[in-house]
Enzyme design. Structure first.
Site, PDB file in Angstrom:
ATOM      1  N   GLN A  75      -3.407  -0.795  -2.580  1.00 44.23           N
ATOM      2  CA  GLN A  75      -2.718  -1.167  -3.816  1.00 44.23           C
ATOM      3  C   GLN A  75      -3.652  -1.953  -4.735  1.00 44.23           C
ATOM      4  OE1 GLN A  75       0.177  -0.213  -4.848  1.00 44.23           O
ATOM      5  NE2 GLN A  75       1.549   0.163  -3.117  1.00 44.23           N
TER       6      GLN A  75
ATOM      7  N   TYR B 153       3.409   7.747   5.561  1.00 44.05           N
ATOM      8  CA  TYR B 153       2.392   7.572   4.510  1.00 44.05           C
ATOM      9  C   TYR B 153       1.749   6.197   4.670  1.00 44.05           C
ATOM     10  CZ  TYR B 153       5.175  11.410   2.637  1.00 44.05           C
ATOM     11  OH  TYR B 153       5.867  12.594   2.488  1.00 44.05           O
TER      12      TYR B 153
ATOM     13  N   GLU C 237      -0.616   9.523   8.430  1.00 42.13           N
ATOM     14  CA  GLU C 237      -1.257   9.655   7.120  1.00 42.13           C
ATOM     15  C   GLU C 237      -2.115  10.915   7.168  1.00 42.13           C
ATOM     16  OE1 GLU C 237      -2.499   9.639   3.613  1.00 42.13           O
ATOM     17  OE2 GLU C 237      -1.382   7.806   4.060  1.00 42.13           O
TER      18      GLU C 237
ATOM     19  N   ASP D  91       6.568   5.313   1.965  1.00 46.86           N
ATOM     20  CA  ASP D  91       5.859   4.919   0.748  1.00 46.86           C
ATOM     21  C   ASP D  91       5.043   6.117   0.284  1.00 46.86           C
ATOM     22  OD1 ASP D  91       4.613   3.637  -1.332  1.00 46.86           O
ATOM     23  OD2 ASP D  91       3.393   2.307  -0.093  1.00 46.86           O
TER      24      ASP D  91
ATOM     25  N   CYS E  52       6.524   4.643  -6.143  1.00 48.86           N
ATOM     26  CA  CYS E  52       5.767   4.401  -7.370  1.00 48.86           C
ATOM     27  C   CYS E  52       6.257   5.301  -8.495  1.00 48.86           C
ATOM     28  CB  CYS E  52       4.275   4.600  -7.134  1.00 48.86           C
ATOM     29  SG  CYS E  52       3.837   6.275  -6.601  1.00 48.86           S
TER      30      CYS E  52
END
Length: 456
Positions: A284, A313, A334, A382, A409
């Site tokens: 991030q 994720y 991932e 996420d 997001c």
């Protein structure tokens, strides 16, 4: 016939903002989208584009200003779109983002009664980004760094990006000047020629370690004098690498990385843990707000030491490792193998042994775990901006977690996915917006879902 014509000058009143932060005025019901215009403002505008369903206007003269207007401090940030909301007061930005989330909950998720909390704001609204990915191009015969003007391939040279860590801005300029000095060629998009495509700089907020990545079109090695000069000038650069991207694509990073100095990672501290972050790892970009975001996600999950958690994720493990101390076990997946290597190393480095990480797409690994009998009490997702795959949601519903925490997001894809979860038996308890990107239109959200009839 359209009620407006191209190049016509009109006096209009702004009635709304789009999700992209454009002002909206209407002439006989026909919407005109206008940059740098706020609700309740009156302006003379020139119509610069018309289509069957909408027009685009440009402010010629502002006649009446909103009480929420603040001075524009960086006009280039408006041109290139890095700071599209800088003319709106910060309190109003937070309200705008809350309203955007409320809009998608009503229009897309069809959940108008779900509580959308006030947006959690940032203490620092500038100089917050810990990562820069800056195009390198020729402008008037000189190698330049900057950003593209909106809706164009015209590079606007920029030295102060305002929202980036000031040290990152300084290092980008140092690297740019070294590229000029040693006559390294800038990438040419149309002919797919030249050498350096992008400068990527990442800086640890708490460690102050810096990584410099030069993205090049070919494997041709960088001049040793260039690398030496940058390292001698920037003693805080602990990692210097070349990334090779030979494809004519808008994707920034390629598959091959050549290390010139240090290792292909830096370290930073987040949520009381230390993380190794490689050049290809997602991390991030706003550390201060990331801690607020993750704290909200962990709080929503109400994890106990009897809970098995799946961290979908997972990236390099920032969320999963942060909540591992509260849980019985954490599973993470991932698709980027480099990120899973980092996650495993970060777990080892922080002495966390109640985690399992696996490489693969979230939908495929989730199905594999389900087939192996892995069930979870809490599912933490996420995903990227495109949201969740339908197959992932199908498997998630079969996992029958009592709580799902969705970190997003992209409010629109999040709202779309909530439809499938509610149809599958989950109740959306609340949505918490978090402002990760002040001065922009982007907003992160934390959503808590519970199985119907589950006591929270």
């Amino acid at each position: 016939m359209l009620p407006v014509q191209k190049n016509e000058i009109l006096t209009v009143t702004c009635v709304d903002l789009t999700h992209e932060g454009m002002g909206v005025a209407k002439v006989e019901g026909y919407p005109i989208f206008i940059e740098n215009l706020l609700p309740d403002e009156v302006a003379k505008v020139k119509v610069i584009k018309v289509s069957r369903s909408f027009g685009v206007g440009k402010v010629v003269e502002l006649l009446e200003s909103s009480s929420n207007r603040v001075p524009v401090t960086d006009v280039k940030g408006t041109w290139v779109g890095t700071m599209p909301l800088q003319h709106l007061s910060y309190d109003a930005q937070l309200l705008f983002k809350q309203q955007q989330v409320s809009n998608v909950m009503r229009k897309i998720a069809k959940l108008p009664d779900v509580l959308v909390r006030q947006t959690i704001g940032a203490d620092d609204t500038t100089a917050y980004r810990n990562k820069a990915q800056i195009p390198v191009r020729n402008v008037d015969g000189q190698l330049e760094t900057g950003f593209y003007r909106k809706n164009s391939h015209t590079l606007v040279p920029i030295e102060d990006f305002v929202i980036q860590d000031k040290r990152i801005d300084e290092i980008v300029v140092i690297v740019r000047d070294a590229l000029r000095k040693f006559q390294v060629l800038a990438y040419h998009e149309e002919t797919h020629s030249g050498d350096v495509r992008h400068i990527m700089v990442r800086r640890g907020k708490n460690t102050e370690q810096v990584q410099v990545v030069l993205v090049t079109r070919t494997k041709k090695r960088l001049p040793k004098m260039l690398v030496d000069e940058i390292l001698q000038t920037c003693e805080d650069v602990v990692s210097f690498v070349q990334n090779v991207n030979s494809k004519p694509t808008n994707v920034i990073l390629g598959d091959e990385t050549i290390v010139y100095h240090g290792d292909d990672f830096i370290c930073d501290e987040l949520m009381g843990l230390t993380f190794k972050i490689s050049s290809k790892s997602f991390y991030q970009v706003n550390p201060e707000q990331t801690e607020k975001l993750y704290t909200e996600a962990i709080r929503a999950a109400k994890i106990t030491n009897e809970d098995v958690v799946i961290d979908a994720y997972s990236g390099i493990g920032t969320i999963g490792l942060s909540l591992a101390k509260h849980a019985k076990w954490v599973y993470g997946m991932e698709i980027v193998s480099d990120a899973i290597d980092m996650a495993k190393e970060n777990a080892r480095m922080n002495g966390i042994d109640n985690v399992t990480y696996e490489v693969g797409s979230a939908e495929n690994v989730m199905k594999k775990w389900l087939d192996e009998g892995v069930m979870c009490d809490v599912l933490m997702v996420d995903p990227p901006r495109k949201g969740l795959a339908p197959s992932f949601i199908d498997t998630a519903l079969k996992m029958d977690a009592s709580r799902i925490v969705y970190v997003s997001c992209n409010p629109a894809t999040m709202a779309r996915d909530l439809v499938a979860f509610t149809e599958g038996g989950y109740t959306v308890e609340y949505v918490q917006p978090v402002d990760m990107f002040p001065m922009t239109v982007h907003v992160e959200t934390v959503v808590l879902m519970t199985r119907k009839n589950v006591d929270i």
